[in-house]
Motif scaffolding. Structure first.
Motif, short mmCIF file in Angstrom:
data_model
loop_
_atom_site.label_atom_id
_atom_site.label_comp_id
_atom_site.label_asym_id
_atom_site.label_seq_id
_atom_site.Cartn_x
_atom_site.Cartn_y
_atom_site.Cartn_z
N ASP A 1 0.83 -1.20 0.00
CA ASP A 1 0.00 0.00 0.00
C ASP A 1 0.87 1.25 0.00
O ASP A 1 0.36 2.37 0.05
N LEU A 2 2.17 1.07 -0.03
CA LEU A 2 3.09 2.21 -0.09
C LEU A 2 3.61 2.35 -1.52
O LEU A 2 4.38 1.53 -2.00
N MET A 3 3.17 3.40 -2.17
CA MET A 3 3.49 3.54 -3.59
C MET A 3 4.98 3.83 -3.82
O MET A 3 5.55 3.42 -4.83
N SER A 4 5.62 4.52 -2.87
CA SER A 4 7.06 4.75 -3.02
C SER A 4 7.83 3.44 -2.94
O SER A 4 8.86 3.28 -3.59
N LEU B 1 7.61 1.91 -6.31
CA LEU B 1 8.57 2.55 -7.21
C LEU B 1 9.99 2.05 -6.92
O LEU B 1 10.81 1.89 -7.82
N LEU C 1 -5.07 0.22 -1.89
CA LEU C 1 -5.35 1.64 -2.18
C LEU C 1 -6.08 1.76 -3.50
O LEU C 1 -5.77 1.06 -4.46
N ASN D 1 -6.65 5.01 -4.99
CA ASN D 1 -6.60 6.39 -5.49
C ASN D 1 -5.80 6.48 -6.79
O ASN D 1 -5.24 5.49 -7.26
N THR D 2 -5.76 7.67 -7.33
CA THR D 2 -5.16 7.88 -8.65
C THR D 2 -3.66 7.58 -8.69
O THR D 2 -3.10 7.26 -9.73
N HIS D 3 -3.01 7.65 -7.49
CA HIS D 3 -1.57 7.39 -7.47
C HIS D 3 -1.22 5.96 -7.73
O HIS D 3 -0.12 5.63 -8.17
N HIS E 1 -1.00 5.80 -11.51
CA HIS E 1 0.20 6.54 -11.93
C HIS E 1 1.45 5.72 -11.62
O HIS E 1 2.34 5.56 -12.45
N THR E 2 1.50 5.20 -10.39
CA THR E 2 2.66 4.42 -9.97
C THR E 2 2.80 3.17 -10.83
O THR E 2 3.90 2.84 -11.30
N SER F 1 1.85 2.75 -13.80
CA SER F 1 2.31 3.14 -15.13
C SER F 1 3.81 3.43 -15.13
O SER F 1 4.54 3.04 -16.04
N MET F 2 4.31 4.09 -14.08
CA MET F 2 5.75 4.43 -14.02
C MET F 2 6.63 3.18 -13.99
O MET F 2 7.74 3.19 -14.49
N VAL F 3 6.15 2.12 -13.36
CA VAL F 3 6.97 0.90 -13.28
C VAL F 3 6.57 -0.11 -14.35
O VAL F 3 7.01 -1.26 -14.31
N ARG G 1 7.52 10.64 -19.51
CA ARG G 1 7.65 9.23 -19.86
C ARG G 1 7.14 8.97 -21.29
O ARG G 1 7.77 8.26 -22.08
N ARG H 1 12.23 3.91 -17.45
CA ARG H 1 11.73 3.55 -16.12
C ARG H 1 12.43 4.37 -15.03
O ARG H 1 11.79 4.90 -14.13
N ALA I 1 11.26 7.96 -15.27
CA ALA I 1 9.86 8.08 -14.86
C ALA I 1 9.74 8.05 -13.34
O ALA I 1 9.05 8.87 -12.74
N TYR J 1 8.64 11.22 -11.15
CA TYR J 1 7.39 11.09 -10.40
C TYR J 1 7.61 11.42 -8.92
O TYR J 1 6.83 12.16 -8.32
N GLU J 2 8.68 10.90 -8.35
CA GLU J 2 8.97 11.20 -6.94
C GLU J 2 9.24 12.69 -6.76
O GLU J 2 8.78 13.30 -5.80
N GLY K 1 -0.62 6.64 0.38
CA GLY K 1 0.41 5.72 -0.12
C GLY K 1 1.75 6.40 -0.32
O GLY K 1 2.68 5.81 -0.84
N ASN L 1 14.68 7.07 -3.45
CA ASN L 1 14.30 6.50 -4.76
C ASN L 1 14.91 7.29 -5.90
O ASN L 1 15.36 6.72 -6.90
#
Lengths: 121, 144
Positions: free
Chosen positions: A32-35, A38, A51, A53-55, A58-59, A61-63, B30, B44, B47, B51-52, B108, B117
């Motif tokens: 549940d921790l988006m960081s 990542l 979770l 939510n929108t993050h 996004h998360t 998609s980034m990975v 990205r 990656r 991105a 993002y961070e 989150g 990160n």
């Protein structure tokens, strides 16, 4: 493992991306921790999270996650489903809890991301 | 792309506390890198770092911008904000250290992994922070 098998193992509902269930998933990641998502995901993962939510998308998609599975019966709202559909990111949902979901997938042969984290850089 | 050409440059404003749009900037960077055809592993790293950095602006500042400079050899991201700054950068670089409020953690974020990160993804990282003024983070990632 194909996303379709993951859906079956978790008895999951498909919120969006029903046409993408033949995508191949290399590993699983539950958080549940988006960081942490990542930081620690490796390869083409399915992301399990509570979770909605929108993050999360996004998360994911980034990975380059293959799909997101919401655990514990959490349901994304319409806006999130629409946004994920636009990104081409499948969203699934299971009533199973996080530990049970991860355990079932691991038992079925879907590895996690720890191995590569433990290797020296 | 020709090395001699000026870098492709993107400037994206980032609003404080806009959690709906937060992440759109990194998504755009990205997308551009994908269109230009950078390797997935490089995309990656850019991105994740972008993002961070973007979420740091959303969560901790009064607003700012992301600037991406893209050449075939190197991608530079500059995240600039107006805000409280980082009083102790060494402390902020430690995994698990976070000043994010509880509601952010419930979304989150604020796990104290943001700057670590970014460091993990970057080939070069420079943080310039003036307490009470703002922070500039420069992230350099080579295409290799």
């Amino acid at each position: 493992m194909k996303l379709r098998e993951i859906q079956a193992i978790l008895a999951a509902e498909v919120f969006t991306g029903a046409d993408k269930l033949d995508l191949e998933v290399e590993a699983g990641f539950g958080s549940d921790l988006m960081s942490d998502v990542l930081a620690f995901t490796r390869g083409r993962v399915v992301l399990l999270t509570g979770l909605t939510n929108t993050h999360v998308i996004h998360t994911a998609s980034m990975v380059d996650a293959v799909a997101v599975v919401f655990v514990r019966g959490k349901r994304p709202d319409r806006a999130l489903i629409d946004a994920a559909a636009k990104m081409g990111l499948p969203l699934l949902g299971t009533k199973l809890l996080m530990y049970d979901s991860c355990g079932r997938l691991f038992r079925a042969g879907l590895k996690g991301c720890s191995g590569e984290v433990l290797e020296p850089k | 792309m020709n090395e001699a050409r000026p870098p492709l440059e993107l400037t994206i404003p980032v609003r404080a506390w806009d959690f709906l749009a937060g992440g759109d900037g990194a998504a755009r960077v990205r997308q551009v890198l994908q269109q230009v055809g950078f390797p997935p592993a490089v995309i990656r790293r850019v991105a994740i770092a972008t993002y961070e950095a973007e979420m740091n602006i959303v969560i901790h500042s009064q607003g700012g911008e992301l600037k991406a400079q893209i050449t075939p050899a190197v991608i530079t991201i500059i995240a600039r904000d107006t805000g409280p700054g980082i009083p102790d950068i060494d402390l902020a670089m430690q995994e698990g250290y976070s000043t994010a409020p509880r509601e952010i953690q419930e979304m989150g974020f604020g796990a104290g992994m943001g700057l670590p990160n970014i460091r993990r993804c970057a080939d070069e990282l420079a943080i310039d922070s003036m307490p009470g003024k703002g922070t500039v983070i420069k992230i350099v990632i080579y295409n290799r």
